[in-house]
Design a protein around this motif. Structure first.
Motif, PDB file in Angstrom:
ATOM      1  N   GLY A   1       0.789  -1.221   0.000  1.00  0.00           N
ATOM      2  CA  GLY A   1       0.000   0.000   0.000  1.00  0.00           C
ATOM      3  C   GLY A   1       0.821   1.270   0.000  1.00  0.00           C
ATOM      4  O   GLY A   1       0.305   2.350  -0.262  1.00  0.00           O
ATOM      5  N   GLY A   2       2.111   1.177   0.284  1.00  0.00           N
ATOM      6  CA  GLY A   2       2.948   2.374   0.330  1.00  0.00           C
ATOM      7  C   GLY A   2       3.902   2.406  -0.844  1.00  0.00           C
ATOM      8  O   GLY A   2       3.485   2.275  -1.989  1.00  0.00           O
ATOM      9  N   HIS A   3       5.196   2.578  -0.566  1.00  0.00           N
ATOM     10  CA  HIS A   3       6.207   2.452  -1.607  1.00  0.00           C
ATOM     11  C   HIS A   3       7.403   1.743  -0.987  1.00  0.00           C
ATOM     12  O   HIS A   3       7.582   1.728   0.229  1.00  0.00           O
ATOM     13  CB  HIS A   3       6.594   3.807  -2.192  1.00  0.00           C
ATOM     14  CG  HIS A   3       7.412   4.677  -1.292  1.00  0.00           C
ATOM     15  ND1 HIS A   3       6.889   5.350  -0.212  1.00  0.00           N
ATOM     16  CD2 HIS A   3       8.727   4.999  -1.313  1.00  0.00           C
ATOM     17  CE1 HIS A   3       7.829   6.056   0.386  1.00  0.00           C
ATOM     18  NE2 HIS A   3       8.956   5.848  -0.262  1.00  0.00           N
ATOM     19  N   ILE A   4       8.203   1.119  -1.827  1.00  0.00           N
ATOM     20  CA  ILE A   4       9.311   0.315  -1.322  1.00  0.00           C
ATOM     21  C   ILE A   4      10.361   1.207  -0.680  1.00  0.00           C
ATOM     22  O   ILE A   4      10.866   2.151  -1.295  1.00  0.00           O
ATOM     23  CB  ILE A   4       9.951  -0.508  -2.467  1.00  0.00           C
ATOM     24  CG1 ILE A   4       8.922  -1.459  -3.071  1.00  0.00           C
ATOM     25  CG2 ILE A   4      11.151  -1.276  -1.945  1.00  0.00           C
ATOM     26  CD1 ILE A   4       8.361  -2.471  -2.107  1.00  0.00           C
ATOM     27  N   ILE A   5      10.687   0.901   0.571  1.00  0.00           N
ATOM     28  CA  ILE A   5      11.777   1.589   1.261  1.00  0.00           C
ATOM     29  C   ILE A   5      12.719   0.542   1.843  1.00  0.00           C
ATOM     30  O   ILE A   5      12.341  -0.602   2.081  1.00  0.00           O
ATOM     31  CB  ILE A   5      11.265   2.546   2.361  1.00  0.00           C
ATOM     32  CG1 ILE A   5      10.450   1.808   3.416  1.00  0.00           C
ATOM     33  CG2 ILE A   5      10.425   3.662   1.753  1.00  0.00           C
ATOM     34  CD1 ILE A   5       9.969   2.715   4.526  1.00  0.00           C
ATOM     35  N   SER A   6      13.949   0.948   2.071  1.00  0.00           N
ATOM     36  CA  SER A   6      14.992  -0.004   2.456  1.00  0.00           C
ATOM     37  C   SER A   6      15.220  -0.087   3.958  1.00  0.00           C
ATOM     38  O   SER A   6      15.812  -1.048   4.447  1.00  0.00           O
ATOM     39  CB  SER A   6      16.307   0.367   1.764  1.00  0.00           C
ATOM     40  OG  SER A   6      16.787   1.606   2.261  1.00  0.00           O
ATOM     41  N   GLY A   7      14.800   0.947   4.681  1.00  0.00           N
ATOM     42  CA  GLY A   7      15.116   0.990   6.111  1.00  0.00           C
ATOM     43  C   GLY A   7      16.481   1.588   6.384  1.00  0.00           C
ATOM     44  O   GLY A   7      16.983   1.517   7.503  1.00  0.00           O
ATOM     45  N   HIS A   8      17.092   2.196   5.353  1.00  0.00           N
ATOM     46  CA  HIS A   8      18.380   2.870   5.506  1.00  0.00           C
ATOM     47  C   HIS A   8      18.137   4.377   5.502  1.00  0.00           C
ATOM     48  O   HIS A   8      17.867   4.973   4.453  1.00  0.00           O
ATOM     49  CB  HIS A   8      19.340   2.471   4.387  1.00  0.00           C
ATOM     50  CG  HIS A   8      19.644   1.011   4.377  1.00  0.00           C
ATOM     51  ND1 HIS A   8      19.981   0.315   3.241  1.00  0.00           N
ATOM     52  CD2 HIS A   8      19.618   0.088   5.378  1.00  0.00           C
ATOM     53  CE1 HIS A   8      20.176  -0.953   3.528  1.00  0.00           C
ATOM     54  NE2 HIS A   8      19.951  -1.116   4.822  1.00  0.00           N
ATOM     55  N   VAL A   9      18.211   4.986   6.646  1.00  0.00           N
ATOM     56  CA  VAL A   9      17.887   6.408   6.806  1.00  0.00           C
ATOM     57  C   VAL A   9      18.978   7.271   6.176  1.00  0.00           C
ATOM     58  O   VAL A   9      20.170   7.055   6.406  1.00  0.00           O
ATOM     59  CB  VAL A   9      17.718   6.745   8.297  1.00  0.00           C
ATOM     60  CG1 VAL A   9      17.593   8.247   8.513  1.00  0.00           C
ATOM     61  CG2 VAL A   9      16.498   6.021   8.858  1.00  0.00           C
ATOM     62  N   HIS A  10      18.559   8.258   5.365  1.00  0.00           N
ATOM     63  CA  HIS A  10      19.516   9.149   4.709  1.00  0.00           C
ATOM     64  C   HIS A  10      19.909  10.329   5.597  1.00  0.00           C
ATOM     65  O   HIS A  10      21.061  10.764   5.589  1.00  0.00           O
ATOM     66  CB  HIS A  10      18.920   9.688   3.407  1.00  0.00           C
ATOM     67  CG  HIS A  10      18.754   8.652   2.354  1.00  0.00           C
ATOM     68  ND1 HIS A  10      17.559   7.997   2.134  1.00  0.00           N
ATOM     69  CD2 HIS A  10      19.632   8.134   1.461  1.00  0.00           C
ATOM     70  CE1 HIS A  10      17.706   7.135   1.136  1.00  0.00           C
ATOM     71  NE2 HIS A  10      18.953   7.201   0.714  1.00  0.00           N
ATOM     72  N   THR A  11      18.945  10.878   6.315  1.00  0.00           N
ATOM     73  CA  THR A  11      19.204  12.073   7.105  1.00  0.00           C
ATOM     74  C   THR A  11      18.084  12.232   8.126  1.00  0.00           C
ATOM     75  O   THR A  11      17.187  11.381   8.213  1.00  0.00           O
ATOM     76  CB  THR A  11      19.292  13.325   6.198  1.00  0.00           C
ATOM     77  OG1 THR A  11      19.713  14.454   6.977  1.00  0.00           O
ATOM     78  CG2 THR A  11      17.953  13.625   5.549  1.00  0.00           C
ATOM     79  N   GLN A  12      18.149  13.317   8.894  1.00  0.00           N
ATOM     80  CA  GLN A  12      17.076  13.658   9.820  1.00  0.00           C
ATOM     81  C   GLN A  12      16.488  15.013   9.447  1.00  0.00           C
ATOM     82  O   GLN A  12      17.178  15.864   8.877  1.00  0.00           O
ATOM     83  CB  GLN A  12      17.588  13.698  11.259  1.00  0.00           C
ATOM     84  CG  GLN A  12      18.031  12.345  11.790  1.00  0.00           C
ATOM     85  CD  GLN A  12      18.419  12.418  13.256  1.00  0.00           C
ATOM     86  OE1 GLN A  12      17.583  12.550  14.139  1.00  0.00           O
ATOM     87  NE2 GLN A  12      19.719  12.325  13.518  1.00  0.00           N
ATOM     88  N   ALA A  13      15.219  15.178   9.748  1.00  0.00           N
ATOM     89  CA  ALA A  13      14.546  16.456   9.525  1.00  0.00           C
ATOM     90  C   ALA A  13      14.101  17.007  10.873  1.00  0.00           C
ATOM     91  O   ALA A  13      13.629  16.257  11.736  1.00  0.00           O
ATOM     92  CB  ALA A  13      13.345  16.276   8.609  1.00  0.00           C
ATOM     93  N   THR A  14      14.244  18.306  11.044  1.00  0.00           N
ATOM     94  CA  THR A  14      13.839  18.956  12.280  1.00  0.00           C
ATOM     95  C   THR A  14      12.434  19.517  12.132  1.00  0.00           C
ATOM     96  O   THR A  14      12.114  20.150  11.118  1.00  0.00           O
ATOM     97  CB  THR A  14      14.802  20.101  12.630  1.00  0.00           C
ATOM     98  OG1 THR A  14      16.128  19.585  12.749  1.00  0.00           O
ATOM     99  CG2 THR A  14      14.399  20.759  13.942  1.00  0.00           C
ATOM    100  N   VAL A  15      11.607  19.269  13.120  1.00  0.00           N
ATOM    101  CA  VAL A  15      10.246  19.820  13.112  1.00  0.00           C
ATOM    102  C   VAL A  15      10.326  21.321  13.380  1.00  0.00           C
ATOM    103  O   VAL A  15      10.780  21.751  14.438  1.00  0.00           O
ATOM    104  CB  VAL A  15       9.364  19.141  14.171  1.00  0.00           C
ATOM    105  CG1 VAL A  15       7.967  19.756  14.174  1.00  0.00           C
ATOM    106  CG2 VAL A  15       9.268  17.638  13.924  1.00  0.00           C
TER     107      VAL A  15
END
Length: 206
Positions: free
Chosen positions: A95-109
């Motif tokens: 239902g989503g899209h394929i992701i690897s579980g390898h985080v590229h970066t972080q985003a700040t709220v």
């Protein structure tokens, strides 16, 4: 591999610090631990982690220092909730899209806008990674497959529906907190390829 469809939010019940790593103990539901074995991959806030032990629906993960530094797992405390997804099983609905579980970066709220009409989260990301984030494109946020609602030079906005807030930990975050970000790999390949071709063409023209 994962789909970005979070199956549950589960509580971190203990964190044990060891040399070079931390061991996280996460309490899951019987449905999530059914058939789960040592060595299996489970996404925690979008980070692919290896199961080291399963005891009575308590699942243990060893997280190395580099992962702790590059993702928001390093800021977790006992009692926090993490988004959980078991590995993709072929033959089931995606239902989503394929992701690897390898985080590229972080985003700040930067800001959270919660009104009767909407729930929006504004995120700030390093400008380099904004090259791969597009309006209506996909991005992995704490392991959730989400659509980008609006972009700016240094970030983007997410429009969250009540079901997403109910099933994930995204509604727990406030200004200053950090999300794990995984960009769409196909988008990254396309952008990087085009940039290389243009750079080569410019070099030849010079």
């Amino acid at each position: 591999m994962f789909t970005g469809i979070v199956q549950a939010t589960c509580q971190v019940v203990s964190i044990h610090k060891q040399a070079g790593l931390k061991t996280f103990e996460v309490e899951m539901t019987p449905e999530l631990t059914q058939g789960l074995v040592t060595g299996a991959s489970v996404a925690n806030n979008g980070v692919c982690l290896t199961v080291t032990k399963v005891v009575n629906d308590k699942v243990f993960f060893d997280v190395m220092e580099e992962t702790l530094a590059l993702t928001n797992l390093g800021q977790l405390s006992v009692g926090d909730a993490v988004n959980i997804e078991r590995s993709l099983t072929y033959g089931t609905e995606i239902g989503g899209h394929i992701i690897s579980g390898h985080v590229h970066t972080q985003a700040t709220v930067k800001a959270v806008s919660n009104t009767a009409e909407h729930y929006n989260i504004e995120l700030q990301v390093d400008p380099h990674w904004m090259n791969y984030i597009f309006y209506k494109g996909f991005v992995g946020i704490n392991g959730c497959s989400l659509t980008v609602g609006k972009i700016s030079e240094d970030g983007f906005i997410l429009h969250l529906i009540p079901e997403t807030l109910k099933l994930t930990n995204l509604g727990h975050y406030k200004a200053g907190d950090k999300f794990n970000i995984e960009i769409d790999s196909q988008t990254q390949v396309i952008v990087d390829t085009v940039e290389r071709v243009l750079a080569k063409k410019q070099l030849l023209n010079n």
